[in-house]
Design a protein around this motif. Structure first.
Motif, PDB file in Angstrom:
ATOM      1  N   LEU A 198      -2.224  16.205  13.838  1.00 25.63           N
ATOM      2  CA  LEU A 198      -1.848  15.081  14.705  1.00 25.63           C
ATOM      3  C   LEU A 198      -0.737  15.464  15.666  1.00 25.63           C
ATOM      4  N   LEU A 199       0.133  16.378  15.248  1.00 24.97           N
ATOM      5  CA  LEU A 199       1.256  16.784  16.085  1.00 24.97           C
ATOM      6  C   LEU A 199       0.824  17.698  17.226  1.00 24.97           C
ATOM      7  N   ILE A 200      -0.339  18.346  17.076  1.00 28.39           N
ATOM      8  CA  ILE A 200      -0.861  19.229  18.117  1.00 28.39           C
ATOM      9  C   ILE A 200      -1.554  18.359  19.158  1.00 28.39           C
ATOM     10  N   GLY A 201      -1.188  18.509  20.379  1.00 30.75           N
ATOM     11  CA  GLY A 201      -1.794  17.690  21.434  1.00 30.75           C
ATOM     12  C   GLY A 201      -0.885  16.528  21.792  1.00 30.75           C
ATOM     13  N   SER A 202      -1.286  15.800  22.801  1.00 29.84           N
ATOM     14  CA  SER A 202      -0.411  14.750  23.317  1.00 29.84           C
ATOM     15  C   SER A 202      -1.021  13.353  23.215  1.00 29.84           C
ATOM     16  N   ALA A 203      -2.008  13.171  22.369  1.00 33.14           N
ATOM     17  CA  ALA A 203      -2.669  11.864  22.266  1.00 33.14           C
ATOM     18  C   ALA A 203      -1.766  10.850  21.570  1.00 33.14           C
ATOM     19  N   ALA A 204      -1.813   9.605  22.050  1.00 37.06           N
ATOM     20  CA  ALA A 204      -1.172   8.491  21.355  1.00 37.06           C
ATOM     21  C   ALA A 204      -2.119   8.123  20.209  1.00 37.06           C
ATOM     22  N   VAL A 205      -1.600   8.108  18.987  1.00 33.50           N
ATOM     23  CA  VAL A 205      -2.456   7.989  17.810  1.00 33.50           C
ATOM     24  C   VAL A 205      -2.102   6.771  16.975  1.00 33.50           C
ATOM     25  N   GLU A 206      -3.131   6.107  16.480  1.00 39.93           N
ATOM     26  CA  GLU A 206      -2.993   5.033  15.500  1.00 39.93           C
ATOM     27  C   GLU A 206      -3.972   5.343  14.369  1.00 39.93           C
ATOM     28  N   ILE A 207      -3.509   5.173  13.145  1.00 38.87           N
ATOM     29  CA  ILE A 207      -4.375   5.372  11.976  1.00 38.87           C
ATOM     30  C   ILE A 207      -4.460   4.048  11.254  1.00 38.87           C
ATOM     31  N   ARG A 208      -5.688   3.592  10.984  1.00 42.54           N
ATOM     32  CA  ARG A 208      -5.832   2.306  10.317  1.00 42.54           C
ATOM     33  C   ARG A 208      -7.005   2.330   9.341  1.00 42.54           C
ATOM     34  N   HIS A 209      -6.928   1.404   8.414  1.00 43.84           N
ATOM     35  CA  HIS A 209      -7.963   1.265   7.399  1.00 43.84           C
ATOM     36  C   HIS A 209      -9.080   0.374   7.914  1.00 43.84           C
ATOM     37  N   CYS A 210     -10.313   0.702   7.549  1.00 42.25           N
ATOM     38  CA  CYS A 210     -11.450  -0.182   7.801  1.00 42.25           C
ATOM     39  C   CYS A 210     -12.269  -0.246   6.509  1.00 42.25           C
ATOM     40  N   TYR A 211     -13.046  -1.274   6.366  1.00 42.22           N
ATOM     41  CA  TYR A 211     -13.866  -1.408   5.168  1.00 42.22           C
ATOM     42  C   TYR A 211     -15.098  -0.516   5.264  1.00 42.22           C
ATOM     43  N   ARG A 212     -15.593  -0.093   4.125  1.00 44.46           N
ATOM     44  CA  ARG A 212     -16.733   0.817   4.079  1.00 44.46           C
ATOM     45  C   ARG A 212     -17.921   0.283   4.885  1.00 44.46           C
ATOM     46  N   GLU A 213     -18.139  -1.019   4.853  1.00 42.63           N
ATOM     47  CA  GLU A 213     -19.253  -1.618   5.595  1.00 42.63           C
ATOM     48  C   GLU A 213     -19.121  -1.377   7.101  1.00 42.63           C
ATOM     49  N   GLN A 214     -17.895  -1.275   7.587  1.00 38.10           N
ATOM     50  CA  GLN A 214     -17.653  -1.022   9.010  1.00 38.10           C
ATOM     51  C   GLN A 214     -17.853   0.448   9.358  1.00 38.10           C
ATOM     52  N   ASN A 215     -17.980   1.274   8.350  1.00 37.25           N
ATOM     53  CA  ASN A 215     -18.045   2.718   8.522  1.00 37.25           C
ATOM     54  C   ASN A 215     -19.411   3.255   8.097  1.00 37.25           C
ATOM     55  N   SER A 216     -20.432   2.404   8.096  1.00 34.57           N
ATOM     56  CA  SER A 216     -21.732   2.779   7.529  1.00 34.57           C
ATOM     57  C   SER A 216     -22.421   3.900   8.299  1.00 34.57           C
ATOM     58  N   ILE A 217     -22.268   3.957   9.620  1.00 34.69           N
ATOM     59  CA  ILE A 217     -22.913   5.023  10.384  1.00 34.69           C
ATOM     60  C   ILE A 217     -22.342   6.385   9.987  1.00 34.69           C
ATOM     61  N   ALA A 218     -21.035   6.458   9.813  1.00 33.14           N
ATOM     62  CA  ALA A 218     -20.420   7.720   9.397  1.00 33.14           C
ATOM     63  C   ALA A 218     -20.932   8.146   8.022  1.00 33.14           C
ATOM     64  N   HIS A 219     -21.126   7.198   7.122  1.00 33.86           N
ATOM     65  CA  HIS A 219     -21.640   7.540   5.788  1.00 33.86           C
ATOM     66  C   HIS A 219     -23.101   7.966   5.858  1.00 33.86           C
ATOM     67  N   GLN A 220     -23.875   7.366   6.754  1.00 35.98           N
ATOM     68  CA  GLN A 220     -25.268   7.796   6.930  1.00 35.98           C
ATOM     69  C   GLN A 220     -25.322   9.212   7.498  1.00 35.98           C
ATOM     70  N   LEU A 221     -24.431   9.536   8.436  1.00 33.70           N
ATOM     71  CA  LEU A 221     -24.352  10.899   8.964  1.00 33.70           C
ATOM     72  C   LEU A 221     -23.988  11.889   7.870  1.00 33.70           C
ATOM     73  N   ALA A 222     -23.050  11.506   7.005  1.00 38.38           N
ATOM     74  CA  ALA A 222     -22.650  12.375   5.905  1.00 38.38           C
ATOM     75  C   ALA A 222     -23.829  12.631   4.970  1.00 38.38           C
ATOM     76  N   SER A 223     -24.601  11.604   4.670  1.00 34.81           N
ATOM     77  CA  SER A 223     -25.782  11.780   3.808  1.00 34.81           C
ATOM     78  C   SER A 223     -26.788  12.714   4.465  1.00 34.81           C
TER      79      SER A 223
END
Length: 139
Positions: A87-112
């Motif tokens: 995160l320290l490498i580069g100059s992007a403004a960064v926010e890290i936040r939690h989301c529920y698994r249901e909101q992340n279903s496409i990423a889990h399908q890609l992982a499968s």
């Protein structure tokens, strides 16, 4: 065994900029896999040249560790520290936040999908399979 993380990068309007997968060998825990997905996401966002980034993960445990400025002492401390360093490498403004698994279903399908392919793959815009060994692509 092997595991795979799936990452989907979207713009501020929710449009997909690029999905990718990352294959990982000999990973010790689900928390380690989530942290590796975060690191993959940070690298992918940097490769895309994004200046403002919000990372969302469905592991509250990992999100809290990444946001905590104190030294991590857990079994995944090396990965957490690596994520913080990336995160320290580069100059992007960064926010890290939690989301529920249901909101992340496409990423889990890609992982499968990545696990079933058993190698790092490139997925282009719209999810078209492009093959190869590099794990992420934004165009």
């Amino acid at each position: 065994g092997s595991s795979c993380s799936g990452v989907v990068v979207r713009d501020s309007h929710g449009q997909v900029l690029g999905p990718c997968t990352g294959l990982h060998q000999h990973v010790s825990s689900a928390f380690a896999i989530e942290t590796l997905a975060f690191i993959t996401n940070v690298d992918f966002a940097r490769d895309l040249g994004l200046s403002r980034v919000a990372f969302e993960g469905d592991s509250l445990h990992v999100v809290r560790k990444l946001c905590n400025p104190n030294e991590d002492r857990s079994e995944i401390r090396e990965l957490i520290n690596e994520g913080k360093q990336r995160l320290l490498i580069g100059s992007a403004a960064v926010e890290i936040r939690h989301c529920y698994r249901e909101q992340n279903s496409i990423a889990h399908q890609l992982a499968s999908l990545g696990v079933s392919l058993s190698f790092g793959s490139i997925l282009g815009r719209g999810g078209a399979f492009l093959g190869g060994t590099r794990s992420c692509r934004g165009d």
